[in-house]
Design an enzyme around this catalytic site. Structure first.
Site, PDB file in Angstrom:
ATOM      1  N   GLU A  65       0.833  -1.215   0.000  1.00 44.11           N
ATOM      2  CA  GLU A  65       0.000   0.000   0.000  1.00 44.11           C
ATOM      3  C   GLU A  65       0.863   1.258   0.000  1.00 44.11           C
ATOM      4  O   GLU A  65       0.600   2.208  -0.743  1.00 44.11           O
ATOM      5  CB  GLU A  65      -0.916  -0.025   1.223  1.00 44.11           C
ATOM      6  CG  GLU A  65      -1.707   1.246   1.450  1.00 44.11           C
ATOM      7  CD  GLU A  65      -2.701   1.566   0.350  1.00 44.11           C
ATOM      8  OE1 GLU A  65      -3.233   2.693   0.342  1.00 44.11           O
ATOM      9  OE2 GLU A  65      -2.945   0.699  -0.529  1.00 44.11           O
ATOM     10  N   HIS A  68       2.579   1.916  -3.349  1.00 42.88           N
ATOM     11  CA  HIS A  68       1.639   2.525  -4.285  1.00 42.88           C
ATOM     12  C   HIS A  68       1.499   4.019  -4.021  1.00 42.88           C
ATOM     13  O   HIS A  68       1.461   4.832  -4.948  1.00 42.88           O
ATOM     14  CB  HIS A  68       0.281   1.823  -4.161  1.00 42.88           C
ATOM     15  CG  HIS A  68      -0.750   2.340  -5.106  1.00 42.88           C
ATOM     16  ND1 HIS A  68      -2.068   2.532  -4.755  1.00 42.88           N
ATOM     17  CD2 HIS A  68      -0.662   2.729  -6.413  1.00 42.88           C
ATOM     18  CE1 HIS A  68      -2.739   3.004  -5.787  1.00 42.88           C
ATOM     19  NE2 HIS A  68      -1.899   3.130  -6.805  1.00 42.88           N
ATOM     20  N   HIS A 130     -11.842   5.564  -8.436  1.00 47.89           N
ATOM     21  CA  HIS A 130     -10.381   5.651  -8.348  1.00 47.89           C
ATOM     22  C   HIS A 130      -9.736   4.990  -9.563  1.00 47.89           C
ATOM     23  O   HIS A 130      -8.765   5.514 -10.133  1.00 47.89           O
ATOM     24  CB  HIS A 130      -9.917   4.979  -7.060  1.00 47.89           C
ATOM     25  CG  HIS A 130      -8.523   5.333  -6.657  1.00 47.89           C
ATOM     26  ND1 HIS A 130      -8.000   6.601  -6.778  1.00 47.89           N
ATOM     27  CD2 HIS A 130      -7.519   4.576  -6.127  1.00 47.89           C
ATOM     28  CE1 HIS A 130      -6.754   6.621  -6.349  1.00 47.89           C
ATOM     29  NE2 HIS A 130      -6.433   5.402  -5.959  1.00 47.89           N
ATOM     30  N   HIS A 239     -20.999  -7.181 -17.138  1.00 48.37           N
ATOM     31  CA  HIS A 239     -19.640  -6.954 -17.650  1.00 48.37           C
ATOM     32  C   HIS A 239     -19.411  -7.768 -18.922  1.00 48.37           C
ATOM     33  O   HIS A 239     -18.786  -7.283 -19.876  1.00 48.37           O
ATOM     34  CB  HIS A 239     -18.627  -7.348 -16.580  1.00 48.37           C
ATOM     35  CG  HIS A 239     -17.219  -6.964 -16.909  1.00 48.37           C
ATOM     36  ND1 HIS A 239     -16.864  -5.727 -17.410  1.00 48.37           N
ATOM     37  CD2 HIS A 239     -16.043  -7.660 -16.798  1.00 48.37           C
ATOM     38  CE1 HIS A 239     -15.565  -5.676 -17.600  1.00 48.37           C
ATOM     39  NE2 HIS A 239     -15.037  -6.846 -17.243  1.00 48.37           N
TER      40      HIS A 239
END
Length: 333
Positions: A65, A68, A130, A239
């Site tokens: 994390e 990133h 995001h 999808h």
């Protein structure tokens, strides 16, 4: 111009690192933002326990994390430099000042979405936005590169993108959004088997209302999802339908501009990438979401977007050509 290209490549890496962080369930590896357990680097277990006793430290997830976040911050510095250069060169005719500043604004918004991803505990709406924001940043860097290149070459032809291209672009954005919604709600294997879904062409327990209920409650921890099986099936199935619509749109766009070499090669490349994406999607379903394939699937989506944008740049040049332009004329844009 070269800084914009570097920024685009850097964004591609940031997107993949972000996706990998999510795939290994490290999105909440640090329970706070922008630090990690109150520190700028991952602390030891003792300090982490003092900061959040109920949230034990997983060093691997925490470092994923934070890595990133570090590289995303570096991307922000690239955008800030490009915005400063735009302000400095604002007197130059056709310099893409607006694109440069819009890029910086979107990256700042991305930082906010990164914070909300943690503070709202992977709320699917924020996670999906995001992802879309990351793709938007990549598109802006790409478009800025070509605008700077045109400015450098004193090429002042306007860009007029055809309506059919906009339609396919919309389908691609919708499909990326559906992919993000599928991932954030952990619906990747809600349908097993292909081309059927759980051995049915249309599952009778499918729940579209709950699957696309966009006002999900804020508060619960959405790690591993909160939706029931019927809702996740609806998301996954949509999808698949979106992929079919996108494929038909790409085929139509490629056939419509098959005589234009400038755009045709990029459209054929986009069509080939789409077929690869479909293959990767099938592999994901049949093999229960192997992480490496899921990462390639995201990379393929980003590549498909870049190829469509490149074809749009060529088509925009064709559309802005003289009225005497003939569709059978060989054009290199």
């Amino acid at each position: 111009m070269y800084l914009a290209a570097i920024g685009g490549c850097f964004t591609f890496v940031v997107i993949l690192v972000g996706v990998w962080t999510r795939l290994v369930d490290a999105g909440l590896g640090c329970p706070d933002w922008p630090g990690c357990y109150g520190a700028l680097v991952v602390p030891d277990a003792q300090r982490a326990a003092g900061f959040a006793p109920d949230l034990p430290l997983d060093p691997f997830k925490a470092w994923m994390e934070m890595f990133h976040r570090y590289i995303a911050s570096g991307l922000g510095l690239v955008a800030l430099t490009l915005a400063w250069m735009a302000w400095k060169n604002r007197h130059i005719q056709d310099y893409p000042v607006a694109v440069s500043w819009v890029l910086l604004g979107i990256i700042c918004l991305q930082g906010a979405f990164g914070a909300w991803t943690v503070t709202l505990q992977l709320w699917p709406q924020v996670v999906t936005l995001h992802l879309l924001g990351g793709f938007t940043v990549l598109a802006c860097f790409f478009w800025l590169y070509f605008r700077l290149k045109a400015c450098r070459q004193s090429d002042r032809r306007p860009i007029r993108l055809p309506g059919l291209w906009w339609l396919v672009g919309f389908l691609l954005v919708a499909q990326v959004a559906l992919g993000g919604w599928t991932s954030s709600n952990y619906a990747g294997i809600a349908c097993t088997g292909f081309p059927t879904c759980n051995n049915e062409w249309w599952p009778d327990y499918i729940d579209f209302d709950e699957g696309f209920h966009l006002t999900q409650e804020v508060g619960p921890n959405y790690l591993y999802g909160q939706l029931h099986a019927g809702a996740r099936t609806a998301i996954h199935y949509t999808h698949r339908l979106g992929a079919l619509a996108l494929g038909l749109g790409l085929i139509l766009l490629t056939l419509h501009y098959k005589h234009h070499t400038g755009a045709r090669r990029w459209l054929l490349a986009a069509l080939g990438t789409y077929l690869l994406q479909v293959s990767l999607g099938i592999i994901l379903v049949l093999n229960a979401l192997p992480l490496s394939v899921a990462l390639l699937h995201t990379a393929g989506a980003a590549l498909l977007m870049l190829l469509l944008l490149r074809s749009g740049w060529s088509l925009g040049r064709l559309e802005s050509a003289s009225p005497a332009f003939s569709y059978r004329k060989v054009v290199h844009a």
